[in-house]
Structure formats: structure tokens, C-alpha cells
Design an enzyme around this catalytic site. Structure first.
Site, PDB file in Angstrom:
ATOM      1  N   ASP A 163       0.821  -1.211   0.000  1.00 38.90           N
ATOM      2  CA  ASP A 163       0.000   0.000   0.000  1.00 38.90           C
ATOM      3  C   ASP A 163       0.852   1.256   0.000  1.00 38.90           C
ATOM      4  OD1 ASP A 163      -2.235   1.527   2.422  1.00 38.90           O
ATOM      5  OD2 ASP A 163      -2.213   1.655   0.224  1.00 38.90           O
ATOM      6  N   GLU A 403       3.338  -7.809   7.119  1.00 35.33           N
ATOM      7  CA  GLU A 403       2.034  -8.322   6.687  1.00 35.33           C
ATOM      8  C   GLU A 403       2.121  -9.375   5.583  1.00 35.33           C
ATOM      9  OE1 GLU A 403      -0.988  -5.449   6.081  1.00 35.33           O
ATOM     10  OE2 GLU A 403      -0.853  -4.829   8.167  1.00 35.33           O
ATOM     11  N   TYR A 474      -6.332  -2.623  13.034  1.00 35.16           N
ATOM     12  CA  TYR A 474      -7.158  -1.420  12.857  1.00 35.16           C
ATOM     13  C   TYR A 474      -8.582  -1.639  13.349  1.00 35.16           C
ATOM     14  CZ  TYR A 474      -3.224   0.221  10.071  1.00 35.16           C
ATOM     15  OH  TYR A 474      -1.971   0.616   9.650  1.00 35.16           O
ATOM     16  N   GLU A 510       1.248  -1.027  14.085  1.00 38.02           N
ATOM     17  CA  GLU A 510       0.454  -0.131  13.238  1.00 38.02           C
ATOM     18  C   GLU A 510      -0.948  -0.014  13.816  1.00 38.02           C
ATOM     19  OE1 GLU A 510       0.202  -0.709   9.077  1.00 38.02           O
ATOM     20  OE2 GLU A 510       2.304  -1.303   8.864  1.00 38.02           O
TER      21      GLU A 510
HETATM   22  C1  ADA Z   1      -1.196  -2.228   6.579  1.00 37.07           C
HETATM   23  C2  ADA Z   1       0.141  -1.950   5.901  1.00 37.07           C
HETATM   24  C3  ADA Z   1       0.416  -0.493   5.734  1.00 37.07           C
HETATM   25  C4  ADA Z   1      -0.843   0.254   5.306  1.00 37.07           C
HETATM   26  C5  ADA Z   1      -1.918   0.060   6.341  1.00 37.07           C
HETATM   27  C6  ADA Z   1      -3.202   0.788   5.962  1.00 37.07           C
HETATM   28  O1  ADA Z   1      -1.049  -2.348   7.945  1.00 37.07           O
HETATM   29  O2  ADA Z   1       1.225  -2.500   6.633  1.00 37.07           O
HETATM   30  O3  ADA Z   1       1.426  -0.387   4.744  1.00 37.07           O
HETATM   31  O4  ADA Z   1      -1.303  -0.261   4.119  1.00 37.07           O
HETATM   32  O5  ADA Z   1      -2.219  -1.321   6.390  1.00 37.07           O
HETATM   33  O6  ADA Z   1      -3.146   2.008   5.906  1.00 37.07           O
HETATM   34  O7  ADA Z   1      -4.184   0.093   5.709  1.00 37.07           O
END
Ligand code: ADA
Length: 601
Positions: A163, A403, A474, A510
Site C-alpha cells: 500500500d 504483513e 485497525y 500499526e
Molecule cells: C497495513 C500496511 C500499511 C498500510 C496500512 C493501511 O497495515 O502494513 O502499509 O497499508 O495497512 O493504511 O491500511
């Protein structure tokens, strides 16, 4: 791999500037012999990505060619002469004066070629073919929609399995440099603490040749130490004990100058200076210990990303980002999702930041197609990353992946339904790969913990092999959307489940929310600055209450560019607490108060 130096025995020149350039969408340059020189179509800045430098080529991730000419600096002849690329994404092939020097695969680590016998006095033509293509047998992988039987419908363009935008090109400096024929080939400095003293063990590797002596001196903070050893074979080790050592830590980033000289009959034939910090890092039960004391990591997942330069090295941005991390009260970051520039790492040593150094292995999958090559590339990149960064006191941990798609689909469905963990939830290929990679890391560097940053939670069987558990999660964003408090309940349960299965130090590596700068809502609502501020504050408070949690890395420090996708408005990931041009959102102030203990809680 030592960084080139300019000193009494070595010279260095920087080829940064404006190079000739040409896109090669039909990939005809190889067949037409462009390696010997080509008719340029553009002028391009080096170092910088090519994607944002031209009006019409933003999403082009194919093949392009660079060329530049240089004269050999006066006085270099008679030494060994090299050309070094600090990073070229994704695959580089290099020619000098029409002769192919070789190639390197991997976009974020350095490589060099010996050009002693090929370089002319003047008019040298250096040509580089850069292949930025995305492919499933590359690391990081891409173009998964092309995978036979793909389970990945194209959801983003360019088609990455990660991403962030797949910027391409010569994104870090290109250096010419010399070494003497009898040279220091590598240095490894390992530090320990013995009471009030520091113990510095220095391994010196040399180029093959007649017997030499090595003088090792350590200076700084009132210390002036030196010792001389015979250097008959290819390597030697010396140990220096530093009384009343000034230790390295975020609060006291004390560095010493380690100077190594090679001597023949008393004359210096080579010398190299390394900044080293005396510190220890270790895992003890559920704790991460820096210099024997528990340490808490507060900071960010980040990206090398900025308008126009893309992933190009930008020294002023490095200064700015450290200033903002200092301002907000951060002491740590992860080099998500690839090793950052040498300049970024040097500044972490000098300013006192704790770095989790991560390979480019983001978004790995474990279907058979391309697996053998992806595994081989992961090993190569682990070796290159440790070889480059092993002497940084700021590097406190190695991350071998971000991931990876480790778990079976069925396992995930049961897990997301009610946190059920089925037997053997991970793909055996993934378990085998990560077991081997953690063993490789420990063989290369037994002094630092190793981790893997997972999205699979308690399904991640690779957590059995690592020293620290890192989870990206998340709850309250992608799941329990719009319900911060419900998300907290899920996060609480999941962290406890993971720790029950893998009783190790735990980092929430994260967590965050996409937040449109200037968008407000009361009560807080997804995408508003208020939602991000409340989400982050509550997840920090929750995780702070758990004794085995060693900290939090917010995703992300700054908004950054991604591929185009329906879930990425304007092809941006807006989870930054700062905007892409480094302006604070509401959350930045809230997190600052929290991390600096000024929030009254
Ligand atoms: C994942 C990934 C990040 C980013 C994040 C997101 O944890 O490691 O690079 O993509 O999700 O913002 O969804």
C-alpha cells in the site's frame, strides 16, 4: 558494506545531478545496444524517482535508461576504483564505456562494481537500465492479478501487493570512490556494558595480501584508547574497554569515533572512521531492555515519500522529519516497508532514535508461483540490510517482513468470526520460510532481536520464531468501523489472546485512521480529525496498561502516495498525523500531549 569515505587514504565523488534519460516502454534498448550509449529523450534529476518528474509518466513502472559521463578525478589512478549505487528500484543493469558491469535486483539496498580496469582518464560513459516492473516473483511482489488462478482481483493501479506507490528509478546517490590495494574490507563493531565500562569488540576484515598491522583507536567523551594487532590473515578482532563509558540512548546519543588504520612497516596504507555508540539491546521475558533498562518505543511506521522526488533522497526532509518526531515526543520508528537511506540511519544514531530496520518483504504470499525466487530474494535482502546497517547503535531490531499473507483463508474466516484459532492456521511454506529467515538473521547478527510484523494476529505461527511480536491492527477502522470503543474491546481481547499463545514483548506496530486534513466532525466521525485523535489516544491508553506491551508505532507519521484504488482517495493514504507536506493534524497535538505526559491523564 562500508559507506565510501574521503580521507587521507580514500577518495569519493558524487555523481548526483542531471543525467540523460529515456523511457523504454517497448523494452527495445537492450536489443539496440543502448548500454553503449543512447540518444536521450529527457534530462532527469538523480537521485529521485522518475514518476513525478515528468508530465505524462506518473504511473509508468516499466523500463527506462539513464546515462552520464565523468572524468577520472586527478590522482585516483593507481588505486582501486569503484562505482556504487545506494539504491535503484527495482532492478538495475550497469554498463561502463559499453562494457556490462553486472546487475542488482532489489530497490532499497546498495551495490557496487569494481571499475579499476575499465575506467578511462576522461569521457567515461556510465549507462544504467532500470526495470521497475511489478511481478509476483519479485520482493515486494506485484502484478498479482496476472497470477494464474489469482485470488487477487486488480484493486489498485499500478497493481501492487503493498500500500504505497511503486516509485522507480535511481532514488539515492551514485558514488565513485577509491580504496587502496591493501584495504579495510569490512568492520563490525559490537558493544557491551561491564559495570561503568563499555566493551567494544571490533572485527576487521581486510583485502587479501601481505601481512599488515591494524591500529584501532577509539576517541570521544574523554577517552583516548588504541591498540595495534597483527593482521596476517583475512580478519582480526580487537577489544577495547572504555572506562566510564558515555552510553548511547535516545536521551544521550553519545557517539565515539572509531578509527581503524592498516599499517605496513609503520606506514598507514588505509584508514576508515566509524561513529559507534556503546549500548546493549536485549529481550528479557516480556521486556525490551536498552542498556539493561526497560525501554518503551513510541513513534511511527513511516515512508520515504514526498512530492516530486517520490522516494528520492531529500536531506532537508530528513532534518524536518526528525525535528517533527522530536516535537511530538517520539523516540522510535520502523523503516516500513524497506531499508531507508544511509543518511536517515546516520541521523538516527546522531539524534538518538530507536529503529526497527525492515527488509523490503512486504505483502509476501506463499502460492507456489515464484516462491523459490521470492525466498531467495528475501535471504539476499536480509544479508544486504544487515551488512549495511549492523554498526548503527540506533538499529535495535530486524524485521523480516510486513504483513505476509501467512494464514489459510479458512483459518482467517474462523478467526475474524470469533477469534477461533484453528490447528496450523499458517501455510507450511510460510512457516518454513520465516523459520529459515529468523535463523539467518541470528546467524548474521546474534546481538539484536528479530521480529516479523504481522496482520494475522494469533494465526501467525511465525511468532514462534521471533523475539518480539509486532501486530498491525485497525479495530475501529477496517473492522468495527465508526465504533472506536467497540474496536478497543476487540483489540484488548486479541492482544491478550496473542500474548497467551506467544508470551513475548508486544509492539502495536500499526494502528490509525485515514483522516482528511481539515475535515472535522462532532461527535467524531470516520475520516475526521477528531476521529483520528480519539482513536489514537484511546488505543495508546489501552496498550499502555499492558505490562508486556513495549510501545506503539502509529500508522503513519505522514500522509503518503499510493496506487490508485477506490479505498485510497486521490491515491493517498491519509493515516498520517502530519500531512504529506508535514503540517500537523489535530491528532498530532493530542499525541504530543500524550507522549510528552502533558495530557493530564
Ligand atoms: C497495513 C500496511 C500499511 C498500510 C496500512 C493501511 O497495515 O502494513 O502499509 O497499508 O495497512 O493504511 O491500511
Amino acid at each position: 558494506m562500508l559507506y565510501p569515505q574521503s580521507n587521507a587514504c580514500r577518495q569519493r565523488a558524487d555523481l548526483s545531478g542531471f543525467w540523460d534519460f529515456r523511457f523504454d516502454p517497448a523494452d527495445e534498448g537492450l536489443g539496440q545496444g543502448w548500454g553503449a550509449g543512447f540518444d536521450p529523450a529527457e534530462i532527469i534529476a538523480v537521485p529521485a524517482s522518475w514518476n513525478d518528474q515528468f508530465a505524462d509518466w506518473r504511473d509508468y513502472v516499466g523500463v527506462a535508461w539513464y546515462q552520464t559521463t565523468f572524468d577520472l578525478p586527478w590522482g585516483w589512478r593507481g588505486q582501486k576504483i569503484f562505482v556504487r549505487f545506494n539504491a535503484v528500484s527495482y532492478l538495475a543493469e550497469v554498463w561502463l564505456n559499453g562494457e556490462r558491469l553486472g546487475e542488482h535486483e532489489g530497490g532499497y539496498l546498495p551495490f557496487a562494481f569494481d571499475i579499476t580496469d575499465r575506467v578511462e582518464e576522461a569521457g567515461n560513459m556510465l549507462v544504467v537500465r532500470v526495470d521497475g516492473n511489478l511481478a509476483w516473483d519479485r520482493v515486494p511482489p506485484g502484478n498479482l492479478a496476472g497470477l494464474p488462478g489469482a485470488a487477487f482481483p486488480t484493486v489498485n493501479y499500478p497493481d501492487t501487493s503493498f500500500d504505497f506507490f511503486p516509485y522507480c528509478g535511481i532514488q539515492r546517490p551514485v558514488l565513485l570512490y577509491t580504496e587502496p590495494h591493501d584495504a579495510i574490507a569490512d568492520l563490525t563493531a559490537v558493544t557491551e556494558i561491564d559495570g561503568a565500562s563499555g566493551v567494544v569488540r571490533v572485527q576487521i576484515a581486510r583485502t587479501p595480501g601481505d601481512p599488515l598491522a591494524a591500529r584501532v583507536a577509539l576517541a570521544g567523551h574523554g577517552a583516548e584508547l588504541s591498540t595495534t594487532v597483527a593482521l596476517e590473515e583475512s580478519a582480526a578482532e580487537v577489544t577495547l574497554t572504555v572506562p566510564d563509558a558515555a552510553l548511547w540512548s535516545p536521551d544521550t546519543p553519545n557517539l565515539y569515533d572509531l578509527r581503524v588504520e592498516l599499517l605496513r612497516d609503520g606506514a598507514v596504507v588505509d584508514c576508515y572512521t566509524l561513529a559507534i555508540g556503546i549500548r546493549t539491546i536485549a529481550v528479557e521475558g516480556d521486556r525490551l531492555l536498552l542498556n539493561g533498562e526497560p525501554v518503551k518505543l513510541v513513534g511511527f511506521g513511516r515512508h520515504e515519500d514526498f512530492p516530486v522526488v517520490g522516494k528520492g533522497l531529500l536531506p532537508a526532509l530528513i532534518v524536518k522529519d526528525y525535528a517533527l518526531m522530536r516535537w511530538i515526543g517520539a523516540n522510535s520508528f520502523r523503516t516500513s516497508h524497506y531499508p531507508y537511506s544511509e543518511q536517515m540511519m546516520d541521523m538516527a544514531d546522531r539524534l538518538g532514535f530507536l529503529v526497527i530496520d525492515e527488509t523490503p518483504a512486504v505483502g509476501l504470499f506463499f502460492f507456489e508461483e515464484g516462491l523459490e525466487k521470492r525466498n531467495r530474494l528475501c535471504d539476499q535482502m536480509i544479508r544486504e540490510m544487515i551488512d549495511r546497517d549492523k554498526n548503527h547503535p540506533s538499529v535495535i531490531m530486524w524485521s523480516i517482513a510486513n504483513e505476509p499473507h501467512t494464514a489459510h483463508l479458512e483459518a482467517r474466516q474462523a478467526y475474524y468470526r470469533d477469534l477461533t484459532v484453528v490447528e496450523h492456521p499458517s501455510r507450511p511454506e510460510a512457516v518454513a520460510a520465516f523459520k529459515a529467515q529468523t535463523e539467518l538473521v541470528r546467524a548474521l547478527d546474534p546481538t539484536r532481536p528479530v521480529t516479523l510484523v504481522s496482520q494475522e494476529g494469533a494465526l501467525e505461527e511465525a511468532f514462534a520464531f521471533v523475539d518480539v511480536v509486532c501486530l498491525n491492527r485497525y479495530h475501529g477502522w477496517y473492522t468495527q468501523s465508526g465504533q472506536i470503543d467497540l474496536g478497543l474491546q476487540y483489540l484488548d481481547r486479541e492482544i491478550e489472546l496473542i500474548h497467551e499463545l506467544y508470551p513475548k514483548p508486544f509492539l502495536l506496530s500499526e494502528f490509525g485512521t485515514d483522516t482528511i486534513p481539515g475535515h472535522h466532525a462532532h461527535p467524531p466521525e470516520m475520516f475526521s480529525e477528531e476521529y483520528q485523535a480519539e482513536f489514537l489516544a484511546k488505543q495508546i491508553h489501552l496498550t499502555d496498561e499492558k505490562p508486556f506491551v513495549i510501545g506503539q508505532h502509529i500508522w503513519n507519521m505522514c500522509d503518503f502516495k499510493t496506487s490508485q484504488a477506490v479505498h485510497r482517495m486521490g491515491a493517498y493514504n491519509y493515516k498520517g498525523v502530519f500531512t504529506r507536506d508535514r503540517r500537523p493534524k489535530l491528532a498530532a497535538h493530542r499525541v504530543r500531549a500524550l507522549w510528552r505526559g502533558e495530557d493530564g491523564s
